[in-house]
Design a protein around this motif. Structure first.
Motif, PDB file in Angstrom:
ATOM      1  N   ALA A   3      42.534  45.144  49.924  1.00  0.00           N
ATOM      2  CA  ALA A   3      42.339  45.498  48.509  1.00  0.00           C
ATOM      3  C   ALA A   3      43.144  44.575  47.605  1.00  0.00           C
ATOM      4  O   ALA A   3      42.711  44.241  46.490  1.00  0.00           O
ATOM      5  N   TYR A  54      41.213  41.473  46.666  1.00  0.00           N
ATOM      6  CA  TYR A  54      40.207  41.730  45.636  1.00  0.00           C
ATOM      7  C   TYR A  54      40.861  41.751  44.252  1.00  0.00           C
ATOM      8  O   TYR A  54      40.349  41.150  43.301  1.00  0.00           O
ATOM      9  N   THR A  76      41.970  38.177  43.292  1.00  0.00           N
ATOM     10  CA  THR A  76      40.830  37.335  42.903  1.00  0.00           C
ATOM     11  C   THR A  76      40.297  37.733  41.536  1.00  0.00           C
ATOM     12  O   THR A  76      40.010  36.876  40.688  1.00  0.00           O
ATOM     13  N   LEU A  77      40.188  39.030  41.318  1.00  0.00           N
ATOM     14  CA  LEU A  77      39.723  39.534  40.027  1.00  0.00           C
ATOM     15  C   LEU A  77      40.665  39.098  38.913  1.00  0.00           C
ATOM     16  O   LEU A  77      40.230  38.626  37.852  1.00  0.00           O
ATOM     17  N   TYR A  79      40.038  33.638  53.173  1.00  0.00           N
ATOM     18  CA  TYR A  79      39.874  34.989  53.712  1.00  0.00           C
ATOM     19  C   TYR A  79      38.521  35.223  54.376  1.00  0.00           C
ATOM     20  O   TYR A  79      38.257  36.317  54.858  1.00  0.00           O
ATOM     21  N   SER A  98      35.428  35.545  53.326  1.00  0.00           N
ATOM     22  CA  SER A  98      34.496  36.526  52.774  1.00  0.00           C
ATOM     23  C   SER A  98      34.101  36.142  51.351  1.00  0.00           C
ATOM     24  O   SER A  98      34.935  35.657  50.569  1.00  0.00           O
ATOM     25  N   LEU A 142      32.805  38.485  49.321  1.00  0.00           N
ATOM     26  CA  LEU A 142      32.846  39.708  48.508  1.00  0.00           C
ATOM     27  C   LEU A 142      33.864  39.656  47.368  1.00  0.00           C
ATOM     28  O   LEU A 142      33.541  40.080  46.248  1.00  0.00           O
ATOM     29  N   PRO A 143      35.106  39.165  47.578  1.00  0.00           N
ATOM     30  CA  PRO A 143      36.041  39.121  46.441  1.00  0.00           C
ATOM     31  C   PRO A 143      35.536  38.286  45.268  1.00  0.00           C
ATOM     32  O   PRO A 143      35.662  38.699  44.110  1.00  0.00           O
ATOM     33  N   SER A 144      34.942  37.110  45.550  1.00  0.00           N
ATOM     34  CA  SER A 144      34.445  36.281  44.446  1.00  0.00           C
ATOM     35  C   SER A 144      33.198  36.882  43.814  1.00  0.00           C
ATOM     36  O   SER A 144      32.958  36.701  42.615  1.00  0.00           O
ATOM     37  N   VAL A 154      32.782  40.140  43.390  1.00  0.00           N
ATOM     38  CA  VAL A 154      33.333  41.161  42.499  1.00  0.00           C
ATOM     39  C   VAL A 154      33.885  40.521  41.227  1.00  0.00           C
ATOM     40  O   VAL A 154      33.653  41.009  40.111  1.00  0.00           O
ATOM     41  N   ALA A 155      34.590  39.404  41.383  1.00  0.00           N
ATOM     42  CA  ALA A 155      35.160  38.710  40.222  1.00  0.00           C
ATOM     43  C   ALA A 155      34.047  38.157  39.327  1.00  0.00           C
ATOM     44  O   ALA A 155      34.127  38.233  38.094  1.00  0.00           O
TER      45      ALA A 155
END
Length: 321
Positions: free
Chosen positions: A95, A98, A101-102, A215, A217, A219-221, A223-224
């Motif tokens: 978490a 995330y 990155t955000l 990392y 993945s 997914l973090p980018s 979400v950002a």
């Protein structure tokens, strides 16, 4: 020339060829996107169009975007032997990653706005400005929902799969990690056909590329990317509704971006993310110098075509003051 020097020259030539081949694949994918766009340009006027801001207009805009961007990179990834899982990555970031990155992305979007204003100021010194995008507030709740889907949901998925997925995976094989991140960040900027968006697009490309390779993945980018595009809709919709309302809304939104950005920077420092970058242990290194990689990229014929077309599109967006 001794045997060792001959081996080194042959090795450099082989590595240069690999870089050029990667650039060819990426550039041909971009040209396919441009080609679909050009094919649609004379066809679309033949069909009846809904009023701008209506439900059917927003739906048509979303479907056109999908047609232009999804098919080329999906076919390219398939031909390159990459599965959806390869594009997404197999990592499972925490978490904290995330949030970091955000924060880094939203914080950079504030700084990039100031830098973009500086670029606009330089253009103004030469009697030029970029044509402003006109935002039209959707005329119904359903139209706004489709617009939100077409702006905040679909592009973060499609563009991350393309640029930080397919393009980055393709480039890193020959350019090394940092070379691939820098190259795909520039490609991401060129796709927006704007000088003022250069700081935002390249910065986002570097942050997203780093997180993807660090990392494993997307997914973090994603979400950002979703957060940045959502802020765009909120602020522009509020200004389109009423200028005073827009000014009231944009202030707390900007403050929130700054706070989340500060949290992202603190997490970056607390997790010592700078350390593998500083000591050179992050990523794969290329045997080629940045200058050689740049020359290899610029000797790719498809890449040169993309560059010329992009310069043409950017120049077409400039207006004389």
């Amino acid at each position: 020339m001794n045997e060792k020097e001959a081996v080194r020259i042959n090795w450099n030539q082989s590595e240069t060829w690999r870089v050029r081949r990667s650039v060819d694949i990426i550039a041909l994918t971009i040209l396919a996107e441009m080609g679909i766009n050009c094919l649609l340009y004379p066809i679309m006027p033949l069909f009846p169009h809904a009023a701008q801001g209506s439900f059917f207009y927003e739906l048509e805009d979303m479907l056109t975007y999908l047609l232009i961007f999804v098919i080329p990179f999906a076919v390219g990834a398939r031909l390159s032997g990459m599965s959806f899982r390869d594009l997404m990555g197999r990592g499972k970031p925490s978490a904290e990653v995330y949030v970091m990155t955000l924060g880094l992305t939203l914080g950079w979007s504030i700084a990039a706005g100031w830098l973009g204003a500086g670029i606009e100021g330089v253009l103004n010194q030469y009697g030029l400005t970029e044509a402003a995008d006109t935002y039209v507030l959707p005329d119904s709740g359903c139209a706004l929902l489709v617009q939100f889907l077409a702006t905040a949901i679909i592009p973060p998925i499609v563009e991350e799969l393309c640029y930080r997925g397919f393009f980055l995976n393709t480039a890193v094989r020959s350019m090394g990690t940092w070379g691939a991140i820098a190259f795909t960040a520039v490609c991401f900027w060129l796709a927006h056909d704007s000088l003022e968006i250069f700081p935002l697009a390249c910065g986002f490309g570097i942050i997203g590329g780093y997180i993807r390779r660090r990392y494993g993945s997307l997914l973090p980018s994603m979400v950002a990317h979703f957060a940045v595009n959502t802020v765009y809709i909120i602020v522009n919709a509020s200004y389109a509704y009423n200028h005073t309302v827009g000014a009231v809304v944009s202030m707390p939104v900007s403050l929130l971006e700054l706070l989340i950005g500060a949290a992202g920077v603190m997490l970056f420092l607390r997790r010592k993310e700078w350390k593998p970058i500083w000591d050179g242990t992050f990523g794969i290194r290329s045997s080629l110098t940045p200058q050689r990689m740049t020359m290899a990229a610029l000797t790719s014929v498809p890449a040169l075509v993309v560059l010329v077309l992009t310069i043409y599109f950017i120049s077409g967006n400039l207006e004389v003051l």
